[in-house]
Design an enzyme around this catalytic site. Structure first.
Site, PDB file in Angstrom:
ATOM      1  N   GLN A 171       2.369   8.239  -7.518  1.00 12.15           N
ATOM      2  CA  GLN A 171       3.722   7.687  -7.557  1.00 12.15           C
ATOM      3  C   GLN A 171       4.533   8.271  -8.715  1.00 12.15           C
ATOM      4  OE1 GLN A 171       2.302   3.649  -7.725  1.00 12.15           O
ATOM      5  NE2 GLN A 171       2.723   3.272  -5.561  1.00 12.15           N
ATOM      6  N   SER A 200      -8.960 -10.133   5.084  1.00  7.83           N
ATOM      7  CA  SER A 200      -9.520  -9.367   6.201  1.00  7.83           C
ATOM      8  C   SER A 200      -8.796  -8.034   6.345  1.00  7.83           C
ATOM      9  CB  SER A 200      -9.406 -10.169   7.501  1.00  7.83           C
ATOM     10  OG  SER A 200     -10.188 -11.341   7.440  1.00  7.83           O
ATOM     11  N   ALA A 226      -8.378 -12.928  10.336  1.00  4.93           N
ATOM     12  CA  ALA A 226      -7.197 -12.060  10.486  1.00  4.93           C
ATOM     13  C   ALA A 226      -6.175 -12.295   9.377  1.00  4.93           C
ATOM     14  CB  ALA A 226      -6.561 -12.290  11.850  1.00  4.93           C
ATOM     15  N   THR A 228       7.711   0.920  -7.927  1.00  5.21           N
ATOM     16  CA  THR A 228       6.577   0.603  -7.063  1.00  5.21           C
ATOM     17  C   THR A 228       6.564  -0.898  -6.820  1.00  5.21           C
ATOM     18  OG1 THR A 228       4.940   0.110  -8.786  1.00  5.21           O
ATOM     19  CG2 THR A 228       5.325   2.449  -8.279  1.00  5.21           C
ATOM     20  N   CYS A 229       5.537  -1.371  -6.111  1.00  6.99           N
ATOM     21  CA  CYS A 229       5.467  -2.807  -5.821  1.00  6.99           C
ATOM     22  C   CYS A 229       5.214  -3.626  -7.082  1.00  6.99           C
ATOM     23  CB  CYS A 229       4.376  -3.091  -4.789  1.00  6.99           C
ATOM     24  SG  CYS A 229       2.733  -2.512  -5.275  1.00  6.99           S
ATOM     25  N   ASN A 230       4.676  -2.998  -8.121  1.00  6.67           N
ATOM     26  CA  ASN A 230       4.337  -3.737  -9.335  1.00  6.67           C
ATOM     27  C   ASN A 230       5.183  -3.397 -10.550  1.00  6.67           C
ATOM     28  OD1 ASN A 230       2.227  -5.570  -8.660  1.00  6.67           O
ATOM     29  ND2 ASN A 230       0.874  -3.830  -8.362  1.00  6.67           N
ATOM     30  N   GLN A 277      -3.553   5.314  -7.531  1.00  6.59           N
ATOM     31  CA  GLN A 277      -2.337   5.448  -6.727  1.00  6.59           C
ATOM     32  C   GLN A 277      -1.109   5.707  -7.601  1.00  6.59           C
ATOM     33  OE1 GLN A 277      -1.376   2.012  -4.347  1.00  6.59           O
ATOM     34  NE2 GLN A 277       0.066   3.113  -3.063  1.00  6.59           N
ATOM     35  N   SER A 337      -2.084  -0.710 -15.204  1.00  8.72           N
ATOM     36  CA  SER A 337      -1.966  -1.247 -13.850  1.00  8.72           C
ATOM     37  C   SER A 337      -2.590  -2.632 -13.734  1.00  8.72           C
ATOM     38  CB  SER A 337      -2.652  -0.310 -12.844  1.00  8.72           C
ATOM     39  OG  SER A 337      -2.035   0.954 -12.835  1.00  8.72           O
TER      40      SER A 337
END
Length: 444
Positions: A120, A194, A190, A49-51, A116, A109
């Protein structure tokens, strides 16, 4: 056989390193197969995963299994084995099971209790199953971990409280309005914060979202990405006349929403509630606006107080879940220990029932005139004798599962009853290696 969990995560490597050791989605399947073909590895599941990037394996030896997993990771991402060793945590046996349960339940986490990771883990397990790199142990253990995490989430409040500023902003809106799916929202700015606010609004069912930004091109780009509306900052006053929620996060040095602007807007509003959430530092929204009726104005300190309180609630829930983990580890160990006993009990039953069948055949030959009813009565009673005779030996066999010398004692048990049980855990056979044309090259 030994359980091993090797983890590269937010504690062991910074984000720049973690980016370099993440398997792309289309590479996970082949990576599972490559690892499974490695010496000493009997089963494996890869999570990326991203982590975190993690390898869970059943190995025939701890030291060789650990080495070959780390060598596999080094080869996969272009590192030296020593570099991989420096960025990995290694858990073995019960600690590997504990780690999997912690990860699946969200206790390990970056955001405590996030859900999430459960999806996964489930997806990683299914992929490994599809590629046939799991077997008896992991097919049971991963299902146990997934069931445990689901139950933990359902029975505690660990995932119910916002612990990120952008998520807390949306949760504050819900406290004012209840349901917000029919509300009109404005996101000022943006940037990354945000965008997270937009994602949380969309996740709560809000469909009427307008991004307002000083540079319209950036607002247009972000709006196109998430299929929402965009507008220049000069339109903010007009948009406020019908808005319900405003989340502002810019780098402006002066107030984006001043007291004068809000007083002007109030003339066109029908005393409807308006939630203003300022997550910018320095602030985007004039704090004097608090004085206006029907306006709920929150800044980053208000959100921090909510996040801190919610984090405490999550930690309490996490502590409750953590207390359940030792029982899960014990249940897993009992199941593993029973793996060696079940084939022995099955062999004993098969031998006993074979004797009963032979006895019935002998009775049929010697008493050919028995009626069907008489035969059923005799069969039932002989089976009852068998079952009563087996009751104590089977009980003793089950108790051997937790004995430290269970293998030797089970072997003695089989010798006493002259039975031969199947192997409880069948290691993978040597696999033929083939080249791209399918020609057999040899055996491992």
């Amino acid at each position: 056989m030994h359980l091993i969990a090797i983890s590269i995560n937010h504690r062991t490597a910074d984000v720049a390193l973690r980016e370099r050791v993440a398997f792309k989605d289309d590479a996970i399947r082949s990576a599972n197969v490559d690892l499974y073909e490695t010496k000493s590895i009997l089963e494996n599941v890869i999570l990326s995963t991203c982590n975190r990037t993690e390898v869970y394996a059943v190995a025939d030896q701890i030291h060789t299994g650990r080495y070959y997993i780390q060598r596999f990771l080094a080869r996969s991402f272009g590192f030296d084995v020593e570099e991989i060793k420096e960025m990995t945590e290694v858990k073995v046996g019960d600690e590997a099971v504990r780690h999997l349960l912690n990860v699946t339940a969200g206790l390990d986490s970056v955001v405590l209790g996030e859900t999430q990771i459960l999806g996964q883990i489930r997806e990683s397990f299914f992929i490994a199953q599809d590629e046939e790199t799991t077997g008896t142990i992991f097919n049971h253990l991963f299902k146990q971990a997934i069931t445990f995490a689901k139950k933990a989430h359902n029975e505690t409040d660990i995932a119910d409280n916002a612990v990120s500023v952008s998520y807390a902003a949306v949760e504050l809106s819900k406290k004012v309005f209840g349901k917000i799916n029919n509300k009109q929202a404005i996101v000022v700015g943006a940037g990354d914060m945000s965008e997270l606010s937009i994602l949380n609004l969309i996740g709560s069912g809000v469909t009427d979202i307008t991004i307002v930004n000083r540079t319209l091109a950036k607002a247009d780009q972000l709006a196109s990405k998430h299929q929402v509306k965009s507008a220049p900052l000069s339109d903010l006053s007009n948009l406020l006349s019908s808005a319900d929620i405003v989340i502002s996060s810019t780098s402006a040095e002066d107030y984006i929403l001043s007291m004068d602007m809000m007083q002007h807007v109030q003339q066109y509003r029908k005393n409807d509630s308006l939630v203003l959430i300022d997550i910018a530092v320095p602030r985007d929204i004039d704090p004097q606006i608090d004085e206006l009726e029907s306006v709920f104005n929150y800044d980053v300190d208000d959100l921090k107080g909510l996040v801190d309180a919610n984090l405490r609630e999550r930690q309490n829930a996490a502590n409750e879940i953590a207390q359940r983990i030792p029982a899960e580890i014990e249940a897993h160990n009992e199941w593993v220990n029973m793996l060696g006993v079940v084939p022995v009990i099955r062999a004993l039953r098969e031998k006993a029932m074979g004797i009963q069948e032979e006895t019935m055949e002998s009775i049929d030959r010697k008493l050919p005139g028995l009626s069907e009813r008489e035969r059923k009565v005799i069969s039932k009673h002989t089976k009852s004798i068998i079952n009563q005779m087996l009751k104590d030996p089977i009980k003793q066999a089950k108790e051997l599962s937790s004995d430290k010398n269970s293998n030797e004692k089970l072997e003695l048990f089989q010798n006493i009853f002259d039975i031969e049980a199947e192997q409880a855990y069948e290691p993978k056979k040597s696999k033929r290696r083939v080249n791209s044309t399918g020609r057999i090259l040899g055996f491992e």
